[in-house]
Design a protein around this motif. Structure first.
Motif, PDB file in Angstrom:
ATOM      1  N   ALA A 185       0.828  -1.210   0.000  1.00  0.00           N
ATOM      2  CA  ALA A 185       0.000   0.000   0.000  1.00  0.00           C
ATOM      3  C   ALA A 185       0.859   1.255   0.000  1.00  0.00           C
ATOM      4  N   ARG A 186       1.920   1.225   0.770  1.00  0.00           N
ATOM      5  CA  ARG A 186       2.811   2.386   0.809  1.00  0.00           C
ATOM      6  C   ARG A 186       3.548   2.546  -0.527  1.00  0.00           C
ATOM      7  N   ALA A 187       3.973   1.435  -1.093  1.00  0.00           N
ATOM      8  CA  ALA A 187       4.663   1.493  -2.385  1.00  0.00           C
ATOM      9  C   ALA A 187       3.752   2.065  -3.465  1.00  0.00           C
ATOM     10  N   ARG A 188       2.501   1.652  -3.461  1.00  0.00           N
ATOM     11  CA  ARG A 188       1.545   2.208  -4.425  1.00  0.00           C
ATOM     12  C   ARG A 188       1.356   3.711  -4.197  1.00  0.00           C
ATOM     13  N   SER A 189       1.313   4.120  -2.943  1.00  0.00           N
ATOM     14  CA  SER A 189       1.087   5.531  -2.629  1.00  0.00           C
ATOM     15  C   SER A 189       2.250   6.404  -3.093  1.00  0.00           C
ATOM     16  N   VAL A 190       3.482   5.989  -2.802  1.00  0.00           N
ATOM     17  CA  VAL A 190       4.616   6.833  -3.203  1.00  0.00           C
ATOM     18  C   VAL A 190       4.817   6.787  -4.718  1.00  0.00           C
ATOM     19  N   SER A 191       4.422   5.678  -5.354  1.00  0.00           N
ATOM     20  CA  SER A 191       4.498   5.600  -6.813  1.00  0.00           C
ATOM     21  C   SER A 191       3.476   6.530  -7.451  1.00  0.00           C
ATOM     22  N   ALA A 192       2.270   6.541  -6.909  1.00  0.00           N
ATOM     23  CA  ALA A 192       1.237   7.431  -7.430  1.00  0.00           C
ATOM     24  C   ALA A 192       1.597   8.892  -7.192  1.00  0.00           C
ATOM     25  N   GLU A 193       2.231   9.176  -6.055  1.00  0.00           N
ATOM     26  CA  GLU A 193       2.658  10.554  -5.786  1.00  0.00           C
ATOM     27  C   GLU A 193       3.686  11.001  -6.820  1.00  0.00           C
ATOM     28  N   MET A 194       4.596  10.108  -7.174  1.00  0.00           N
ATOM     29  CA  MET A 194       5.566  10.432  -8.230  1.00  0.00           C
ATOM     30  C   MET A 194       4.861  10.634  -9.556  1.00  0.00           C
ATOM     31  N   HIS A 195       3.890   9.779  -9.828  1.00  0.00           N
ATOM     32  CA  HIS A 195       3.175   9.801 -11.102  1.00  0.00           C
ATOM     33  C   HIS A 195       2.412  11.106 -11.306  1.00  0.00           C
ATOM     34  N   SER A 196       1.838  11.639 -10.236  1.00  0.00           N
ATOM     35  CA  SER A 196       0.939  12.790 -10.380  1.00  0.00           C
ATOM     36  C   SER A 196       1.526  14.102  -9.891  1.00  0.00           C
ATOM     37  N   GLY A 197       2.662  14.050  -9.214  1.00  0.00           N
ATOM     38  CA  GLY A 197       3.187  15.240  -8.568  1.00  0.00           C
ATOM     39  C   GLY A 197       4.525  15.704  -9.083  1.00  0.00           C
ATOM     40  N   PHE A 198       5.141  16.571  -8.296  1.00  0.00           N
ATOM     41  CA  PHE A 198       6.496  17.075  -8.543  1.00  0.00           C
ATOM     42  C   PHE A 198       6.600  17.824  -9.875  1.00  0.00           C
ATOM     43  N   GLY A 199       5.604  18.657 -10.125  1.00  0.00           N
ATOM     44  CA  GLY A 199       5.561  19.406 -11.376  1.00  0.00           C
ATOM     45  C   GLY A 199       6.711  20.373 -11.544  1.00  0.00           C
ATOM     46  N   GLU A 200       7.151  20.993 -10.454  1.00  0.00           N
ATOM     47  CA  GLU A 200       8.268  21.931 -10.546  1.00  0.00           C
ATOM     48  C   GLU A 200       9.542  21.223 -10.975  1.00  0.00           C
ATOM     49  N   LEU A 201       9.797  20.061 -10.403  1.00  0.00           N
ATOM     50  CA  LEU A 201      10.980  19.290 -10.784  1.00  0.00           C
ATOM     51  C   LEU A 201      10.894  18.864 -12.242  1.00  0.00           C
ATOM     52  N   ARG A 202       9.734  18.367 -12.653  1.00  0.00           N
ATOM     53  CA  ARG A 202       9.570  17.916 -14.038  1.00  0.00           C
ATOM     54  C   ARG A 202       9.815  19.060 -15.030  1.00  0.00           C
ATOM     55  N   SER A 203       9.286  20.244 -14.713  1.00  0.00           N
ATOM     56  CA  SER A 203       9.363  21.364 -15.642  1.00  0.00           C
ATOM     57  C   SER A 203      10.755  21.982 -15.712  1.00  0.00           C
ATOM     58  N   ASN A 204      11.451  21.979 -14.588  1.00  0.00           N
ATOM     59  CA  ASN A 204      12.713  22.710 -14.516  1.00  0.00           C
ATOM     60  C   ASN A 204      13.955  21.830 -14.561  1.00  0.00           C
ATOM     61  N   MET A 205      13.810  20.547 -14.224  1.00  0.00           N
ATOM     62  CA  MET A 205      14.941  19.618 -14.293  1.00  0.00           C
ATOM     63  C   MET A 205      14.496  18.394 -15.080  1.00  0.00           C
ATOM     64  N   TRP A 206      14.343  18.580 -16.383  1.00  0.00           N
ATOM     65  CA  TRP A 206      13.864  17.505 -17.242  1.00  0.00           C
ATOM     66  C   TRP A 206      14.941  16.441 -17.406  1.00  0.00           C
ATOM     67  N   MET A 207      14.537  15.252 -17.850  1.00  0.00           N
ATOM     68  CA  MET A 207      15.498  14.171 -18.029  1.00  0.00           C
ATOM     69  C   MET A 207      16.236  14.345 -19.353  1.00  0.00           C
TER      70      MET A 207
END
Length: 217
Positions: A94-116
């Motif tokens: 349950a915790r693994a699913r939660s932190v995976s979903a948080e990564m999936h839907s969040g951290f927009g600032e990181l995605r926008s400013n530090m792209w892969m």
């Protein structure tokens, strides 16, 4: 099965299911489609007309398409229960699913400013307040999971949760923000995984470029 992916240098979403398939030794055919080209969407839809025209996309033996990295991960966990893609323990799962979903839907600032961009090096750049807040939350997730489950990965053995955060490790390798000792060591362990090294090596051999992602303003 076929897995449609984008350029390994840039496509963080594609990296996640590719790592799961490769790490757990699940046979698949890789179909790489260059991103940001005039015919990119059409090329994807040529393989999967019922899909969303996006990568990654998993096409099974019956030609059923599953797109979105987390949906593909869940599909693989259902289809290959002999592999612990999610932790076996229900509470940890349950915790693994939660932190995976948080990564999936969040951290927009990181995605926008530090792209892969695995081939690039932008040390110390784009560390905006929003990015630093995202990094602090990621570090807290990593620390709490590693403390609770003893490492070396977030839930002991490598799982979907680690695959979801592997592109973050790639971003940190490129942008080199200040990290805690715990986070730095975790990034090093993720980077050293054979499947991750194979992805990195392939990314460095690619010649297709997306110019706007190769320059940091």
């Amino acid at each position: 099965m076929k897995l449609l992916i984008g350029d390994k240098n840039y496509s963080s979403w594609s990296m996640r299911p590719w790592l799961l398939l490769t790490h757990f030794g699940i046979p698949f055919e890789e179909v790489l489609i260059h991103l940001n080209q005039p015919g990119t969407t059409e090329a994807i839809l040529a393989h999967t007309p019922q899909g969303a025209g996006k990568v990654p996309c998993l096409i099974d033996d019956a030609q059923h398409a599953t797109w979105d990295s987390l949906a593909i991960a869940e599909t693989l966990a259902e289809r290959f229960p002999q592999h612990a893609l999610w932790p076996r323990d229900a509470t940890a799962r349950a915790r693994a699913r939660s932190v995976s979903a948080e990564m999936h839907s969040g951290f927009g600032e990181l995605r926008s400013n530090m792209w892969m961009n695995i081939r690039a090096s932008f040390p110390g750049k784009n560390a905006t307040p929003g990015v630093l807040a995202d990094i602090a939350r990621i570090e807290a997730i990593w620390r709490d999971c590693l403390d609770a489950h003893g490492g070396p990965f977030l839930f002991g053995e490598f799982s979907i949760a680690d695959a979801m955060y592997a592109p973050v490790a790639m971003r940190f390798n490129t942008w080199r923000p200040a990290l805690s000792e715990t986070a730095t060591a975790y990034v090093e362990r993720i980077t050293a995984l054979p499947a991750v090294q194979a992805w990195i090596d392939a990314a460095r051999r690619e010649t297709h470029a997306v110019p706007y992602q190769d320059v940091c303003p």
